[in-house]
Motif scaffolding. Structure first.
Motif, short mmCIF file in Angstrom:
data_model
loop_
_atom_site.label_atom_id
_atom_site.label_comp_id
_atom_site.label_asym_id
_atom_site.label_seq_id
_atom_site.Cartn_x
_atom_site.Cartn_y
_atom_site.Cartn_z
N GLU A 5 -38.42 -19.18 -55.90
CA GLU A 5 -37.47 -20.08 -56.56
C GLU A 5 -36.09 -19.45 -56.46
O GLU A 5 -35.95 -18.24 -56.66
CB GLU A 5 -37.85 -20.25 -58.03
N ILE A 6 -35.09 -20.25 -56.13
CA ILE A 6 -33.72 -19.76 -56.07
C ILE A 6 -32.88 -20.48 -57.12
O ILE A 6 -32.88 -21.71 -57.19
CB ILE A 6 -33.11 -19.97 -54.67
N ARG A 7 -32.20 -19.70 -57.93
CA ARG A 7 -31.32 -20.25 -58.95
C ARG A 7 -29.87 -19.98 -58.52
O ARG A 7 -29.46 -18.83 -58.41
CB ARG A 7 -31.61 -19.63 -60.32
N GLY A 62 -44.33 -25.92 -62.40
CA GLY A 62 -45.50 -25.06 -62.30
C GLY A 62 -45.39 -23.85 -63.22
O GLY A 62 -44.56 -23.79 -64.12
N GLU A 63 -46.24 -22.88 -62.96
CA GLU A 63 -46.32 -21.68 -63.80
C GLU A 63 -45.19 -20.69 -63.53
O GLU A 63 -45.02 -19.72 -64.24
CB GLU A 63 -47.67 -20.98 -63.57
N GLY A 64 -44.41 -20.94 -62.49
CA GLY A 64 -43.36 -20.00 -62.14
C GLY A 64 -43.58 -19.46 -60.75
O GLY A 64 -44.65 -19.62 -60.15
N ALA A 65 -42.57 -18.79 -60.22
CA ALA A 65 -42.61 -18.32 -58.84
C ALA A 65 -42.97 -16.85 -58.76
O ALA A 65 -42.76 -16.09 -59.70
CB ALA A 65 -41.25 -18.56 -58.19
N ASP A 66 -43.49 -16.46 -57.59
CA ASP A 66 -43.76 -15.05 -57.33
C ASP A 66 -42.47 -14.27 -57.10
O ASP A 66 -42.39 -13.08 -57.40
CB ASP A 66 -44.67 -14.89 -56.10
N VAL A 67 -41.47 -14.94 -56.54
CA VAL A 67 -40.15 -14.34 -56.32
C VAL A 67 -39.09 -15.27 -56.88
O VAL A 67 -39.05 -16.45 -56.54
CB VAL A 67 -39.89 -14.09 -54.82
N VAL A 68 -38.26 -14.74 -57.76
CA VAL A 68 -37.13 -15.50 -58.31
C VAL A 68 -35.85 -14.83 -57.83
O VAL A 68 -35.65 -13.63 -58.05
CB VAL A 68 -37.16 -15.55 -59.84
N VAL A 69 -34.99 -15.62 -57.17
CA VAL A 69 -33.74 -15.10 -56.63
C VAL A 69 -32.57 -15.74 -57.38
O VAL A 69 -32.50 -16.96 -57.48
CB VAL A 69 -33.61 -15.41 -55.12
N PHE A 70 -31.68 -14.91 -57.90
CA PHE A 70 -30.46 -15.39 -58.53
C PHE A 70 -29.32 -15.24 -57.53
O PHE A 70 -29.00 -14.13 -57.10
CB PHE A 70 -30.14 -14.59 -59.79
N ASN A 71 -28.71 -16.35 -57.14
CA ASN A 71 -27.52 -16.33 -56.28
C ASN A 71 -26.32 -16.53 -57.19
O ASN A 71 -26.03 -17.64 -57.63
CB ASN A 71 -27.61 -17.42 -55.21
N THR A 72 -25.61 -15.44 -57.49
CA THR A 72 -24.69 -15.42 -58.61
C THR A 72 -23.25 -15.72 -58.24
O THR A 72 -22.85 -15.66 -57.08
CB THR A 72 -24.73 -14.05 -59.29
N CYS A 73 -22.47 -16.01 -59.27
CA CYS A 73 -21.04 -16.27 -59.16
C CYS A 73 -20.32 -15.30 -60.10
O CYS A 73 -20.83 -15.00 -61.19
CB CYS A 73 -20.76 -17.71 -59.56
N GLN A 88 -41.56 -10.59 -58.34
CA GLN A 88 -40.34 -9.87 -58.00
C GLN A 88 -39.11 -10.69 -58.37
O GLN A 88 -39.14 -11.92 -58.34
CB GLN A 88 -40.31 -9.55 -56.50
N ILE A 89 -38.04 -9.98 -58.70
CA ILE A 89 -36.77 -10.61 -59.05
C ILE A 89 -35.67 -10.01 -58.18
O ILE A 89 -35.58 -8.78 -58.05
CB ILE A 89 -36.43 -10.40 -60.54
N ALA A 90 -34.86 -10.87 -57.58
CA ALA A 90 -33.75 -10.42 -56.74
C ALA A 90 -32.46 -11.04 -57.23
O ALA A 90 -32.44 -12.18 -57.70
CB ALA A 90 -34.00 -10.80 -55.27
N VAL A 91 -31.38 -10.27 -57.14
CA VAL A 91 -30.06 -10.75 -57.55
C VAL A 91 -29.09 -10.56 -56.39
O VAL A 91 -28.95 -9.45 -55.86
CB VAL A 91 -29.53 -9.99 -58.79
N GLY A 92 -28.47 -11.67 -55.97
CA GLY A 92 -27.49 -11.61 -54.88
C GLY A 92 -26.23 -12.36 -55.25
O GLY A 92 -26.07 -12.79 -56.40
N GLY A 93 -25.33 -12.52 -54.30
CA GLY A 93 -24.11 -13.28 -54.54
C GLY A 93 -22.95 -12.43 -55.02
O GLY A 93 -22.98 -11.20 -54.98
N CYS A 94 -21.92 -13.10 -55.52
CA CYS A 94 -20.66 -12.44 -55.83
C CYS A 94 -20.78 -11.43 -56.97
O CYS A 94 -20.18 -10.35 -56.91
CB CYS A 94 -19.60 -13.48 -56.17
N LEU A 95 -21.54 -11.76 -58.01
CA LEU A 95 -21.68 -10.81 -59.12
C LEU A 95 -22.44 -9.57 -58.67
O LEU A 95 -22.13 -8.45 -59.09
CB LEU A 95 -22.40 -11.47 -60.31
N ALA A 96 -23.42 -9.74 -57.80
CA ALA A 96 -24.14 -8.58 -57.26
C ALA A 96 -23.20 -7.71 -56.42
O ALA A 96 -23.26 -6.48 -56.48
CB ALA A 96 -25.33 -9.05 -56.42
N GLN A 97 -22.35 -8.36 -55.64
CA GLN A 97 -21.38 -7.61 -54.83
C GLN A 97 -20.45 -6.80 -55.72
O GLN A 97 -20.09 -5.67 -55.40
CB GLN A 97 -20.56 -8.59 -53.97
N LYS A 98 -20.09 -7.37 -56.87
CA LYS A 98 -19.15 -6.72 -57.79
C LYS A 98 -19.80 -5.63 -58.63
O LYS A 98 -19.28 -4.52 -58.75
CB LYS A 98 -18.51 -7.76 -58.71
#
Length: 507
Positions: A20-22, A52-63, A91-101
């Motif tokens: 799932e990507i947020r 559903g019950e949720g994802a095995d991998v949740v990715v946050f694409n941040t601002c 697993q949880i992943a965080v990407g995007g601008c806030l991750a870069q910062k």
């Protein structure tokens, strides 16, 4: 991320793994999330079922544009912590601008995060997830510069009939309120041939509308030394057979030249719609913002666009309460709004962006003052939007049928879509079958501030290749729950929706 890396990641991922990507933020992030989806699906993951019950991998694409962006992220991460503890292997992943910062700060504040990646290396996500799983420790990898133009990555596009096409990444401006250039880097332009090849490949897949996308889209050409490159690109898009609608977002008034206006007016498939960020109507505030135009220049652009395209719908971004803004400054913004008569305005209360010059400026405006000004601006724009929409009543419009635009469509037995000028139109459902991507001709009978209504029978229904593509995609999804990867075919040298959304306020 090389093709061999992606192949190895695909071997290591079981087909049952879901993702799932947020997504938060601007159109750039929305398109980046399409690429993240493509990468994960190529690596063997499948979209998590809704509800559903949720994802095995949740990715946050941040601002990182808003002051409270980090609070929002950590609040969402906190909600996932107990779910992850109860679900081995999640697993949880965080990407995007806030991750870069923020980089290492994310793992320190949320040690249950598995992967942190930046804006320049989104292609590494599947490998980083696998590495985190094998090594059982968080992987933090932030590239300082672009590793490869993102459009070379596989892409799972959200729409079968409309698509984003990136023409550049990064920004060379130094607006004092904006942190994006520090996180996205300097502008890098794609070669025109690569952009056009992507557009042609999308049309071959059934896409009928593209939106050219860049942080400062009409500065395109500065990286390749051609000041008229953007107008040439618009005209070239007009020669692509089967491409019915071309849009772009977001331009900057500084770079909006007469040749672009002429190209818009002279290219039939470039839509009569323009999103032109104002930010402030006060010359003094524009100078403090380090915006390289003034009120007279901005209104001059609007006048030229309307002279060339009388029916053009123009929208904008406005920031209220920038440090040092006086009541007189705010009245100048109200004056421009009255003069420009925007079809729509995306209005923002100034919010400190940590790391920007404006965050440390004197004259920060009290919240109550900002709120009162904001409400006055919204009320004025609401009145103008309604008046401008009322002028559409009685007009006959070709509406590109959309998916998910009308939340009440089922209850009202209506469909929804976008007119050429990007206005949202709700219309009575025709008796014959109509699919997203098809075109329906209707007469507008009523106008509200934010939409038009066509209550009579449709004048015509045109079934399109875009509608065929939508139908084919849904049929394939029904047969294969894992969905369809709409990545681009190989089109040579490095190359790699929806109506344009509001910008992040930084253009």
């Amino acid at each position: 991320m090389t093709s061999s890396d992606r192949s190895q990641a695909a071997v290591d991922v079981q087909q049952s793994k879901t993702y799932e990507i947020r997504t938060y933020g601007c159109q750039m992030n929305v398109h980046d999330s399409e690429r993240l989806s493509g990468l994960l699906e190529e690596a063997g993951y499948v979209p998590a079922p809704k509800g559903g019950e949720g994802a095995d991998v949740v990715v946050f694409n941040t601002c990182a544009v808003r002051e409270n962006a980090d609070n929002r992220l950590y609040g969402n991460l906190g909600q996932l912590a107990p779910k992850k503890a109860a679900r081995p292997g999640m697993q949880i992943a965080v990407g995007g601008c806030l991750a870069q910062k923020d980089r290492d700060t994310i793992v320190k504040k949320a040690p249950w995060v598995d992967v942190v990646f930046g804006t320049h290396n989104i292609g590494k996500l599947p490998v980083l997830l696998e590495r985190a799983r094998v090594q059982e420790e968080a992987q933090v990898e932030i590239a300082e510069s672009l590793e490869a133009f993102p459009s070379t990555l596989p892409t799972r596009r959200e729409s079968a009939y409309a698509a984003w096409v990136s023409i550049s990444v990064g920004c060379n401006n130094t607006c004092t309120f904006c942190i994006v250039p520090a996180l996205r880097g300097k502008e890098k332009d794609r070669r025109p041939g690569d952009i056009l090849a992507e557009a042609e490949a999308l049309v071959a897949e059934g896409v009928s509308e593209i939106t050219l996308l860049g942080q400062n889209v009409n500065a395109y050409g500065s990286d390749i030394g051609d000041r008229e490159a953007f107008s040439k690109l618009l005209r070239a898009c007009g020669k692509i057979e089967g491409l019915e609608r071309v849009r772009f977002t977001s331009p900057h008034p500084r770079d909006f030249t007469d040749d672009v206006i002429a190209a818009m007016a002279g290219t039939p498939n470039v839509m009569p719609q323009l999103h032109m960020p104002l930010q402030s109507g006060s010359d003094r505030v524009l100078k403090a913002m380090r915006r390289s135009y003034r009120q007279e220049r901005f209104l001059g652009i609007i006048e030229k666009v309307r002279a060339a395209m009388p029916d053009a719908a123009i929208s904008t971004d406005i920031i209220v309460g920038f440090p040092g803004e006086t009541e007189e400054d705010f009245e100048q913004t109200m004056h421009v709004v009255r003069e420009a008569r925007f079809a729509q305005a995306f209005t923002f209360q100034y919010s400190k962006r940590p790391g920007t010059p404006a965050a440390d400026m004197d004259g920060q405006i009290p919240k109550a003052v900002v709120q009162e000004r904001y409400e006055r601006l919204v009320a004025l724009q609401e009145e103008i939007s309604w008046e401008e929409n009322k002028k559409q009543v009685g007009r006959t419009l070709e509406v590109l049928v959309a998916e998910g635009e009308g939340r009440k469509d089922d209850a009202t037995r209506r469909l929804s879509g976008r007119a050429p000028d990007n206005r949202l139109v709700h219309f009575t459902k025709p008796e014959e079958p109509v699919r997203p991507g098809d075109v329906v001709t209707v007469e507008v009978t009523y106008a509200a501030p934010h939409h038009l209504l066509a209550e009579g029978p449709a004048k015509a229904v045109r079934r399109t290749r875009a509608g065929d593509a939508w139908e084919k995609r849904n049929a394939a999804a029904a047969e294969k729950p894992k969905g369809v990867l709409l990545g681009l075919p190989t089109i040579g040298a490095p190359a790699p929706a929806p109506a344009p959304a509001a910008g992040c306020g930084c253009d």
